[in-house]
Design an enzyme around this catalytic site. Structure first.
Site, PDB file in Angstrom:
ATOM      1  CG  ASP A   9      98.458  62.343 127.374  1.00 19.12           C
ATOM      2  OD1 ASP A   9      97.444  61.757 126.764  1.00 19.12           O
ATOM      3  OD2 ASP A   9      99.771  62.425 127.351  1.00 19.12           O
ATOM      4  CG  ASP A  58      97.790  59.500 120.165  1.00 19.47           C
ATOM      5  OD1 ASP A  58      97.643  61.179 120.576  1.00 19.47           O
ATOM      6  OD2 ASP A  58      98.603  59.161 120.575  1.00 19.47           O
TER       7      ASP A  58
END
Ligand code: DGJ
Length: 691
Positions: free
Chosen positions: A509, A439
């Site tokens: 997301d 990430d």
């Protein structure tokens, strides 16, 4: 040689060399040989546009290349020195004899009609030159009515938002910034239909993708003449590059694919190429993942995670992925303000470390995955206390935090060693881990590094992206057994260059299945389903069965708090897992047929390469008020007869599956299946099998 073609599967460039030795472009299209044979006789090459115009060579158009030479000269004049074809690779060497510079236009013809292209610039001068702009590609194409499709919402949670627009005179720029997570703003992919917008199975269309994990730029320059010049490359904004004598600058690669039969065949060919050449282990089936992030955020302990692992096994899912929050021993990561960089397990949260978790996973026959954000550091961390000089920064500036963190300066060799060392150590200490989610949750600011001289701090944008790739590549090489997910605040890195070292990408997301359906549809133009990680969450508060169906049309997984689900919803999840295991080869390796774009309803199909089996997904997005059209399948074998099973994941354990009947492929494609859905956010899946 005065004329030559560079192509893949018949599509590509036609070039001419004029009597001054300059490279001219006579065509760029899907059937370039035929095009070159049809060139009108008697037109001298010098009347064709320049193929790769340097600054001041074509004064009324934007240059492909702009350089300030070591003696201060700002213009460049390029002549063809050599054209070399070795196997699938063609290199056109251009040189500037007054200000010695070599510019190599490199092309590689790939399977499935894909053409890759990039540029190498070598400085042959006694002093450094400055590269202001270097396009990876800049073709000019005939376009009577150009329609551009580009993807990106401009910010977090809006990745892959689709815009289709007619190009009008002027320059349309689609660019991305932010360095570490640029594709949040704009995905490095586009479609261009030269004559009108292309359909799924009709029209000429060009797919373009820049394989670059840093800032990208596409510029579409249209004049009233029926042409468009497309500038593709790393974003030159604020990123002029100082190149030393005898050094070579290599641009990112631009990927091209043409279709004259619409975007459907284009995507199917591209999917095959991506599976075979642009991602890792593309021919292998991906596991069904349970991730804890959307369910727990940072709040978990060993007990709670063991519950997730048990639930992963009970459902029949295959891998549990522990997300952010497991580390930070002296600076516990209980929220996003601390701990990044301290990659030691937080013993107060997880006494005994990851061992009890990996052991339980092993016992239950479930793989174990772990989240890392190796490029970052929290100011509230031991790492930052010990190495404040390891962060990207400029000496005179107060360091800017973003999500309470700094970016590590991976150009510093010690930092690069630290990042790789962390991964090696964590994997060495926990042999039960077989999956990593990489990430990156903030953009690059204060771009600067002590590894670069004061006169070349702007090199940082480019060098940082390359240095990050070296880390990714090394990690992938050292740990070939790991499955790797590429994530950057969602889909902030989604390019075909970074994906070479990864198996899949976290698209966004935004996990509301209605939004996801649109995003997956958009991404499916370029990326096959096995690369698109899609998890069921409660975002948007949609029915779980609908969320499952949307996620099952890509690489399926969950991000759910199972403890909060009703028994009915748990049954839905279990049924979904069982069904996905059955249809996974079709979804992840089959050919995608986009049947109906998301609007009031949506539908797609995956068909096996031999045409014997298929799975159809139908989604109702808004309430249906009248009679509706049937769903017409596509891609089936018209002469085969298919057994059809209809699945309604919401119908409970007994009513989930019902045999419809047997129908011929031709009937399914011409007459179709009755559309069974009325209520918003409902789905139907059909599995088709012929003998
Ligand atoms: C952003 C990712 O996209 C999320 O899935 C999650 O991993 C968070 N970061 C964790 O901080």
């Amino acid at each position: 040689m005065t004329s030559f073609v560079v192509s893949s599967g018949g599509a590509g460039y036609g070039f001419l060399v004029d009597d001054q030795g300059r490279l001219r472009q006579a065509g760029f299209g899907p059937d370039v040989d035929a095009h070159m044979q049809r060139l009108p006789a008697g037109i001298p090459p010098a009347l064709y546009p320049m193929a790769y115009p340097a600054y001041d060579e074509e004064p009324t158009r934007a240059p492909s290349l702009r350089v300030t030479h070591s003696d201060g000269t700002t213009t460049t004049r390029l002549k063809v020195e050599d054209v070399r074809e070795v196997g699938a690779e063609t290199t056109v060497l251009l040189t500037d004899s007054d200000c010695p510079l070599e510019v190599k236009l490199c092309f590689h013809a790939e399977d499935h009609g894909v053409l890759r292209q990039w540029v190498r610039v070598t400085n042959r001068q006694p002093g450094a030159v400055t590269l202001h702009e270097v396009a990876a590609a800049s073709p000019l194409l005939a376009a009577a009515s150009p329609h551009l499709t580009h993807f990106g919402g401009g910010d977090w949670s809006a990745e892959w938002t689709t815009t289709v627009e007619a190009l009008t005179p002027g320059t349309k720029v689609v660019d991305s910034r932010g360095g570490v997570q640029p594709h949040l703003r704009s995905c490095p992919y586009f479609l261009l239909a030269p004559d009108r917008s292309a359909g799924e199975s009709d029209g000429t269309v060009l797919a373009g993708a820049l394989a670059w994990g840093g800032n990208t730029r596409f510029a579409f320059e249209r004049t009233t003449a029926p042409t468009v010049r497309i500038w593709c490359g790393h974003n030159p904004a604020t990123a002029e590059y100082v190149l030393d004598p005898e050094a070579t600058f290599v641009t990112p690669e631009q990927v091209w694919l043409w279709s004259t039969e619409g975007v459907g065949p284009l995507s199917r060919r591209l999917h095959r190429w991506v599976r075979e050449h642009a991602t890792r282990d593309g021919d292998q089936l991906r596991p069904i993942v349970v991730n804890n992030w959307e369910a727990t955020s940072f709040s978990f302990d060993t007990e709670r995670l063991l519950g997730f692992i048990d639930k992963t096994a009970d459902l029949g899912a295959e891998l549990f992925l522990l997300d952010d929050g497991w580390f930070g021993d002296s600076h516990p990561r209980n929220d996003d303000t601390a701990g990044l960089g301290d990659w030691e397990v937080d013993q107060s949260k997880l006494p005994g470390g990851l061992g009890p978790l990996t052991a339980r996973a092993d016992e239950r026959g479930v793989r174990f995955g772990l989240w890392i954000e190796p490029e970052m550091v929290s100011p509230d961390s031991t790492l930052y206390t010990q190495h404040p000089d390891w962060v990207v920064s400029q000496p005179a500036r107060h360091r800017r935090q973003w999500r309470n963190q700094f970016v590590l300066d991976v150009l510093q060799p010690d930092v690069a060693d630290f990042v790789l060392g962390v991964v090696d150590r964590v994997l060495g200490e926990n042999p039960g881990i077989s999956y990593l989610k990489w990430d990156a949750n903030r953009p690059l600011t204060d771009p600067g590094s002590p590894t670069l001289g004061a006169d070349r701090q702007a090199n940082y944008w480019f060098d940082h992206a390359r240095a990050t790739w070296r880390l990714m590549e090394t990690l992938a090489e050292r740990h070939p057994e790991q499955t790797l997910m590429l994530c950057a605040s969602g889909g902030g890195r989604a390019d075909l260059g970074s994906l070479r070292w990864f198996h899949e990408v976290w698209l966004s997301d935004n996990t509301d299945p209605v939004a996801r359906l649109h995003m997956q549809w958009a991404a499916s133009h370029f990326l096959p389903a096995n690369v698109i990680a899609a998890h069921v969450t409660r975002e948007g508060d949609r029915p779980v069965a609908f969320g499952c169906a949307v996620a099952m049309s890509a690489r399926f997984g969950f991000d759910l708090d199972f403890a909060g689900l009703t028994d009915e919803d748990l049954i839905v999840c279990r049924n979904a897992v069982a069904l996905y295991r059955e249809i996974r080869p079709l979804v992840q390796q089959g050919d995608l047929w986009r049947l109906e774009p998301p609007s009031e309803r949506a539908a797609i199909a995956y068909v096996s390469a031999d045409g014997r089996s298929a799975v159809l997904f139908a989604f109702q997005l808004t309430r249906r008020t009248n009679d509706t059209e049937p769903l017409r399948a596509a891609g089936l074998d018209p002469d085969r007869t298919y057994d059809i099973v209809a699945i309604d994941l919401a119908a409970g354990p007994d009513g989930t599956r019902s045999d419809v009947e047997r129908r011929a492929g031709a009937v399914l494609m011409e007459t179709g299946l009755e559309w069974p859905l009325c209520d918003p956010c409902t789905a139907r899946i059909w599995v088709l099998q012929s003998s």
